[in-house]
Design an enzyme around this catalytic site. Sequence first.
Site, PDB file in Angstrom:
ATOM      1  N   MET A  27     -10.291   4.339  -5.890  1.00  0.00           N
ATOM      2  CA  MET A  27      -9.462   5.342  -5.483  1.00  0.00           C
ATOM      3  C   MET A  27      -8.158   5.644  -6.073  1.00  0.00           C
ATOM      4  O   MET A  27      -7.136   6.375  -5.493  1.00  0.00           O
ATOM      5  CB  MET A  27      -9.163   5.240  -3.721  1.00  0.00           C
ATOM      6  CG  MET A  27     -10.406   5.417  -2.832  1.00  0.00           C
ATOM      7  SD  MET A  27     -10.208   5.626  -1.194  1.00  0.00           S
ATOM      8  CE  MET A  27      -8.952   4.399  -0.630  1.00  0.00           C
ATOM      9  N   HIS A  31      -4.283  -1.443  -9.750  1.00  0.00           N
ATOM     10  CA  HIS A  31      -3.673  -2.802 -10.247  1.00  0.00           C
ATOM     11  C   HIS A  31      -4.404  -3.658 -10.533  1.00  0.00           C
ATOM     12  O   HIS A  31      -5.792  -3.464 -10.833  1.00  0.00           O
ATOM     13  CB  HIS A  31      -3.224  -3.126  -8.630  1.00  0.00           C
ATOM     14  CG  HIS A  31      -3.988  -3.177  -7.573  1.00  0.00           C
ATOM     15  ND1 HIS A  31      -5.065  -4.157  -7.611  1.00  0.00           N
ATOM     16  CD2 HIS A  31      -4.188  -2.473  -6.358  1.00  0.00           C
ATOM     17  CE1 HIS A  31      -5.877  -3.945  -6.303  1.00  0.00           C
ATOM     18  NE2 HIS A  31      -5.256  -2.930  -5.916  1.00  0.00           N
ATOM     19  N   HIS A  34      -8.023  -4.045  -9.444  1.00  0.00           N
ATOM     20  CA  HIS A  34      -9.149  -2.912  -9.872  1.00  0.00           C
ATOM     21  C   HIS A  34      -9.512  -3.498 -11.416  1.00  0.00           C
ATOM     22  O   HIS A  34     -10.749  -3.350 -11.825  1.00  0.00           O
ATOM     23  CB  HIS A  34      -8.669  -1.803  -9.788  1.00  0.00           C
ATOM     24  CG  HIS A  34      -8.173  -0.933  -8.656  1.00  0.00           C
ATOM     25  ND1 HIS A  34      -6.824  -1.030  -8.289  1.00  0.00           N
ATOM     26  CD2 HIS A  34      -8.875  -0.485  -7.743  1.00  0.00           C
ATOM     27  CE1 HIS A  34      -6.869  -0.554  -6.947  1.00  0.00           C
ATOM     28  NE2 HIS A  34      -8.124  -0.189  -6.563  1.00  0.00           N
ATOM     29  N   MET A 181      -3.692  -8.033  -3.676  1.00  0.00           N
ATOM     30  CA  MET A 181      -3.315  -6.859  -4.373  1.00  0.00           C
ATOM     31  C   MET A 181      -3.855  -5.661  -3.710  1.00  0.00           C
ATOM     32  O   MET A 181      -5.164  -5.787  -3.437  1.00  0.00           O
ATOM     33  CB  MET A 181      -3.313  -6.780  -5.606  1.00  0.00           C
ATOM     34  CG  MET A 181      -2.629  -7.939  -6.485  1.00  0.00           C
ATOM     35  SD  MET A 181      -3.093  -7.435  -8.320  1.00  0.00           S
ATOM     36  CE  MET A 181      -1.889  -8.748  -8.763  1.00  0.00           C
ATOM     37  N   SER A 182      -3.098  -4.706  -3.325  1.00  0.00           N
ATOM     38  CA  SER A 182      -3.547  -3.547  -2.792  1.00  0.00           C
ATOM     39  C   SER A 182      -3.151  -2.239  -3.184  1.00  0.00           C
ATOM     40  O   SER A 182      -1.516  -2.466  -3.281  1.00  0.00           O
ATOM     41  CB  SER A 182      -3.806  -3.447  -1.214  1.00  0.00           C
ATOM     42  OG  SER A 182      -3.922  -2.390  -0.445  1.00  0.00           O
ATOM     43  N   SER A 183      -3.600  -1.255  -3.111  1.00  0.00           N
ATOM     44  CA  SER A 183      -2.755   0.085  -3.480  1.00  0.00           C
ATOM     45  C   SER A 183      -1.489   0.513  -2.464  1.00  0.00           C
ATOM     46  O   SER A 183      -0.605   0.831  -2.662  1.00  0.00           O
ATOM     47  CB  SER A 183      -3.581   1.308  -3.667  1.00  0.00           C
ATOM     48  OG  SER A 183      -4.709   0.812  -4.624  1.00  0.00           O
TER      49      SER A 183
HETATM   50  P1  AMP Z   1      -9.839   0.963  -3.705  1.00  0.00           P
HETATM   51  O1  AMP Z   1      -9.324   1.701  -4.793  1.00  0.00           O
HETATM   52  O2  AMP Z   1      -8.820   0.402  -2.850  1.00  0.00           O
HETATM   53  O3  AMP Z   1     -11.015   1.729  -2.906  1.00  0.00           O
HETATM   54  O4  AMP Z   1     -10.498  -0.168  -4.347  1.00  0.00           O
HETATM   55  C1  AMP Z   1     -11.733  -0.019  -5.206  1.00  0.00           C
HETATM   56  C2  AMP Z   1     -12.295  -1.444  -5.477  1.00  0.00           C
HETATM   57  O5  AMP Z   1     -11.479  -2.275  -6.009  1.00  0.00           O
HETATM   58  C3  AMP Z   1     -12.858  -2.150  -4.325  1.00  0.00           C
HETATM   59  O6  AMP Z   1     -14.240  -2.365  -4.409  1.00  0.00           O
HETATM   60  C4  AMP Z   1     -12.144  -2.833  -3.886  1.00  0.00           C
HETATM   61  O7  AMP Z   1     -12.552  -3.820  -3.026  1.00  0.00           O
HETATM   62  C5  AMP Z   1     -11.477  -3.545  -5.097  1.00  0.00           C
HETATM   63  N1  AMP Z   1     -10.208  -4.158  -4.922  1.00  0.00           N
HETATM   64  C6  AMP Z   1      -9.145  -3.834  -4.285  1.00  0.00           C
HETATM   65  N2  AMP Z   1      -8.121  -4.731  -4.280  1.00  0.00           N
HETATM   66  C7  AMP Z   1      -8.528  -5.813  -4.804  1.00  0.00           C
HETATM   67  C8  AMP Z   1      -8.220  -7.151  -5.351  1.00  0.00           C
HETATM   68  N3  AMP Z   1      -6.976  -7.321  -4.694  1.00  0.00           N
HETATM   69  N4  AMP Z   1      -8.910  -7.837  -5.615  1.00  0.00           N
HETATM   70  C9  AMP Z   1     -10.108  -7.707  -5.996  1.00  0.00           C
HETATM   71  N5  AMP Z   1     -10.857  -6.257  -5.840  1.00  0.00           N
HETATM   72  C10 AMP Z   1      -9.949  -5.465  -5.329  1.00  0.00           C
END
Ligand code: AMP
Length: 277
Positions: A27, A31, A34, A181-183
């Site tokens: 999305m 970071h 991703h 890590m998280s957006s």
């Molecule tokens: P998102 O953009 O939050 O939908 O995440 C996209 C992908 O990146 C998903 O498969 C998440 O599980 C993965 N992801 C997000 N944060 C992390 C993280 N800290 N470590 C590993 N994978 C992540």
Amino acid sequence: MQVVDTVTEMKRVRAKLAGRVGFVPTMGYLHEGHLELVRRARGESETVVVSIFVNPAQFGPKEDFEKYPRDLERDLAMLKGAGTDYVFMPTPAEMYPPGFNSWVEVQQVTERLEGAARPGHFRGVATVVAKLFNIVQPTRSYFGQKDAQQCVVIKKMVKDLEMPLEIVIVPTVREPDGLAMSSRNVYLNPEQRRQAPVLYKSLQLAQRLWQRGERDAVKIRQQMTALIQEQPLARVEYIDVADTETLAELKTIETSALISMVVRFGNTRLLDNIVLS
Ligand code: AMP
């Protein structure tokens, strides 16, 4: 690196690709977590496709779809640096044109945890991921263990519906202090950010208890809760001990378990998990 913003163009590009296609759905607001998925894909594929799509269908009416963080220029620079070949960035209207009326519902493994906290969330996730798989037709698609239930749901969908690709799960990438890590970490104020590593600390506590022979899920959860409550801004939404495949609740841990949790800091929900085995 080429940016593609329509379904028609992405399908045209895909039809010309030979060899393995590695696909990473995101999305955006990227970071290191991703990028780790992208690097894994890069190492195992002739072509790497990353999608950036903030999927309205997986957000509830009171959730943060409108204010979900976005920084496209930075995302594109990071993806280029990690060796991405194609970035698929459709608009919501492109993915959900007028009259769109088909949904993918994965039952049972979506009933508890995030599925219970966010009604309709996994229906939105499964539908968009199925649609992206049909457009990109990847050999392998990469998902982060950070979203543990999402990994189970996607694997189940692929298995049940005989989707012709392999799902690769990549370990959670953390900040040096342990915060996953998280957006959405950008929503934390400085004091909340200082307290946020308590999620991982409580998961490490669970792991130590397990290694010392504790098998009672209630006792593990109680000790985790007590540790988290030492941080005044942290509110435990749930701490859960589940079977790693069915996600059914476990009272006693026999061979393995998924411990997953959501802790709130203000309006921000932080997710984390660990697998005991
Ligand atoms: P998102 O953009 O939050 O939908 O995440 C996209 C992908 O990146 C998903 O498969 C998440 O599980 C993965 N992801 C997000 N944060 C992390 C993280 N800290 N470590 C590993 N994978 C992540």
